[in-house]
Design a protein around this motif. Structure first.
Motif, PDB file in Angstrom:
ATOM      1  N   LEU A 165     -19.106  28.151  23.107  1.00  0.00           N
ATOM      2  CA  LEU A 165     -20.463  28.212  23.646  1.00  0.00           C
ATOM      3  C   LEU A 165     -21.543  28.354  22.581  1.00  0.00           C
ATOM      4  CD1 LEU A 165     -19.723  30.715  26.560  1.00  0.00           C
ATOM      5  CD2 LEU A 165     -19.937  28.217  26.741  1.00  0.00           C
ATOM      6  N   ASP A 166     -21.194  28.866  21.409  1.00  0.00           N
ATOM      7  CA  ASP A 166     -22.210  29.208  20.413  1.00  0.00           C
ATOM      8  C   ASP A 166     -22.351  28.180  19.298  1.00  0.00           C
ATOM      9  OD1 ASP A 166     -19.806  29.624  19.157  1.00  0.00           O
ATOM     10  OD2 ASP A 166     -20.233  31.676  18.505  1.00  0.00           O
ATOM     11  N   ARG A 167     -21.819  26.978  19.520  1.00  0.00           N
ATOM     12  CA  ARG A 167     -21.965  25.903  18.525  1.00  0.00           C
ATOM     13  C   ARG A 167     -22.258  24.616  19.278  1.00  0.00           C
ATOM     14  NH1 ARG A 167     -17.848  22.787  14.730  1.00  0.00           N
ATOM     15  NH2 ARG A 167     -19.189  22.359  12.938  1.00  0.00           N
ATOM     16  N   VAL A 168     -23.524  24.302  19.423  1.00  0.00           N
ATOM     17  CA  VAL A 168     -23.943  23.135  20.195  1.00  0.00           C
ATOM     18  C   VAL A 168     -24.027  21.924  19.266  1.00  0.00           C
ATOM     19  CG1 VAL A 168     -25.685  22.187  21.737  1.00  0.00           C
ATOM     20  CG2 VAL A 168     -25.289  24.662  21.681  1.00  0.00           C
ATOM     21  N   LEU A 169     -23.342  20.881  19.643  1.00  0.00           N
ATOM     22  CA  LEU A 169     -23.327  19.656  18.833  1.00  0.00           C
ATOM     23  C   LEU A 169     -24.340  18.663  19.394  1.00  0.00           C
ATOM     24  CD1 LEU A 169     -19.448  19.255  18.707  1.00  0.00           C
ATOM     25  CD2 LEU A 169     -20.893  20.366  16.993  1.00  0.00           C
ATOM     26  N   GLU A 170     -25.216  18.184  18.543  1.00  0.00           N
ATOM     27  CA  GLU A 170     -26.149  17.117  18.922  1.00  0.00           C
ATOM     28  C   GLU A 170     -25.610  15.832  18.307  1.00  0.00           C
ATOM     29  OE1 GLU A 170     -30.800  15.752  18.235  1.00  0.00           O
ATOM     30  OE2 GLU A 170     -30.207  17.833  17.822  1.00  0.00           O
ATOM     31  N   VAL A 171     -25.112  14.946  19.151  1.00  0.00           N
ATOM     32  CA  VAL A 171     -24.394  13.764  18.686  1.00  0.00           C
ATOM     33  C   VAL A 171     -25.104  12.497  19.128  1.00  0.00           C
ATOM     34  CG1 VAL A 171     -22.160  12.579  18.658  1.00  0.00           C
ATOM     35  CG2 VAL A 171     -22.253  15.063  18.981  1.00  0.00           C
ATOM     36  N   PRO A 172     -25.394  11.572  18.209  1.00  0.00           N
ATOM     37  CA  PRO A 172     -25.930  10.273  18.635  1.00  0.00           C
ATOM     38  C   PRO A 172     -24.929   9.586  19.562  1.00  0.00           C
ATOM     39  CG  PRO A 172     -26.111  10.547  16.256  1.00  0.00           C
ATOM     40  CD  PRO A 172     -25.251  11.669  16.745  1.00  0.00           C
ATOM     41  N   GLU A 173     -25.441   8.908  20.567  1.00  0.00           N
ATOM     42  CA  GLU A 173     -24.542   8.277  21.537  1.00  0.00           C
ATOM     43  C   GLU A 173     -23.597   7.284  20.858  1.00  0.00           C
ATOM     44  OE1 GLU A 173     -24.675   6.934  26.138  1.00  0.00           O
ATOM     45  OE2 GLU A 173     -26.531   6.854  24.992  1.00  0.00           O
ATOM     46  N   SER A 174     -24.030   6.707  19.752  1.00  0.00           N
ATOM     47  CA  SER A 174     -23.171   5.764  19.031  1.00  0.00           C
ATOM     48  C   SER A 174     -21.943   6.458  18.444  1.00  0.00           C
ATOM     49  CB  SER A 174     -23.956   5.081  17.915  1.00  0.00           C
ATOM     50  OG  SER A 174     -24.452   6.048  16.993  1.00  0.00           O
ATOM     51  N   GLY A 175     -21.990   7.797  18.334  1.00  0.00           N
ATOM     52  CA  GLY A 175     -20.860   8.528  17.793  1.00  0.00           C
ATOM     53  C   GLY A 175     -19.822   8.909  18.822  1.00  0.00           C
ATOM     54  N   ILE A 176     -20.082   8.596  20.091  1.00  0.00           N
ATOM     55  CA  ILE A 176     -19.113   8.910  21.143  1.00  0.00           C
ATOM     56  C   ILE A 176     -18.030   7.843  21.157  1.00  0.00           C
ATOM     57  CG2 ILE A 176     -18.775   9.207  23.623  1.00  0.00           C
ATOM     58  CD1 ILE A 176     -20.356  11.463  22.300  1.00  0.00           C
ATOM     59  N   ARG A 177     -16.773   8.283  21.109  1.00  0.00           N
ATOM     60  CA  ARG A 177     -15.663   7.331  21.086  1.00  0.00           C
ATOM     61  C   ARG A 177     -15.360   6.793  22.480  1.00  0.00           C
ATOM     62  NH1 ARG A 177     -14.891   7.480  17.376  1.00  0.00           N
ATOM     63  NH2 ARG A 177     -13.320   8.701  16.355  1.00  0.00           N
ATOM     64  N   ARG A 178     -15.157   7.702  23.406  1.00  0.00           N
ATOM     65  CA  ARG A 178     -14.790   7.250  24.758  1.00  0.00           C
ATOM     66  C   ARG A 178     -14.967   8.404  25.740  1.00  0.00           C
ATOM     67  NH1 ARG A 178      -9.717   9.413  25.860  1.00  0.00           N
ATOM     68  NH2 ARG A 178      -8.514  10.039  24.025  1.00  0.00           N
TER      69      ARG A 178
END
Length: 202
Positions: A165-178
């Motif tokens: 809960l204490d580490r929120v990842l902000e990921v570009p949608e292009s980095g989503i695999r599946r």
């Protein structure tokens, strides 16, 4: 008087005595050269294997997609400013809040390394997603900052998972695999309550 065969035998013996050492040295040199070439080839082959698969993972895993998959993510220890929790799963090839997806997650102690992990998407800002990583390590049970989530189809072995809960990842949608799965509303609401109470989410 020696027979022709005896003469021939003596001549052959003299040739063997005279030329034997030279022929032996040449044969040994050829063996050394052949062994060196074989060793170089083996080392070269091993090196190529190492370059192709530096962490020993199988092709198709995280390290096999080094260019597109290792998209740098931003890490937040509290809710990103102005972000609200959403629940809007819609399995359509795009990642939506409420879905568990797979993406490259950097190790906390070494941002240059990491691995593919399941991540629960909890919000979106344009083409950037906010997610929380899952772990199947049972040592997470009861640890501060981790929430027991139970099992789900994101884990092929059906193991229970814990959500950080204490580490929120902000990921570009292009980095989503599946897409991996949809988390049911009841468990998502439990996650949301913990985030609002202890981590400043709206």
């Amino acid at each position: 008087m020696p027979s022709p065969w005896q003469n021939l035998t003596q001549q052959l013996l003299r040739v063997a005595v005279r030329e034997g050492p030279r022929l032996l040295r040449a044969a040994q040199a050829n063996l050394r050269t052949s062994g060196s070439s074989s060793g170089s080839s083996s080392r070269g082959s091993g090196s190529r294997g190492s370059d192709r698969n530096p962490t020993g993972t199988a092709p198709g895993s995280a390290t096999d997609h080094a260019g597109a998959a290792r998209t740098a993510s931003t890490v937040h220890t509290t809710a990103p400013s102005g972000r609200h929790l959403d629940y809007a799963p819609h399995p359509d090839g795009q990642a939506d809040p409420g879905e568990v997806v797979w993406t490259w997650v950097q190790y906390e102690e070494d941002a240059g390394q990491g691995k593919d992990r399941p991540v629960l998407v909890v919000g979106r800002d344009g083409d950037h997603l906010y997610g929380l990583m899952l772990s199947s390590q049972h040592t997470r049970d009861g640890q501060h900052g981790w929430l027991a989530l139970g099992s789900g189809p994101w884990d092929r072995e059906g193991r229970p998972s814990w959500l950080r809960l204490d580490r929120v990842l902000e990921v570009p949608e292009s980095g989503i695999r599946r897409e991996g799965a949809v988390l049911d509303r009841q468990r998502f609401d439990r996650v949301a309550a913990a985030l609002r109470q202890d981590h400043g989410w709206a």
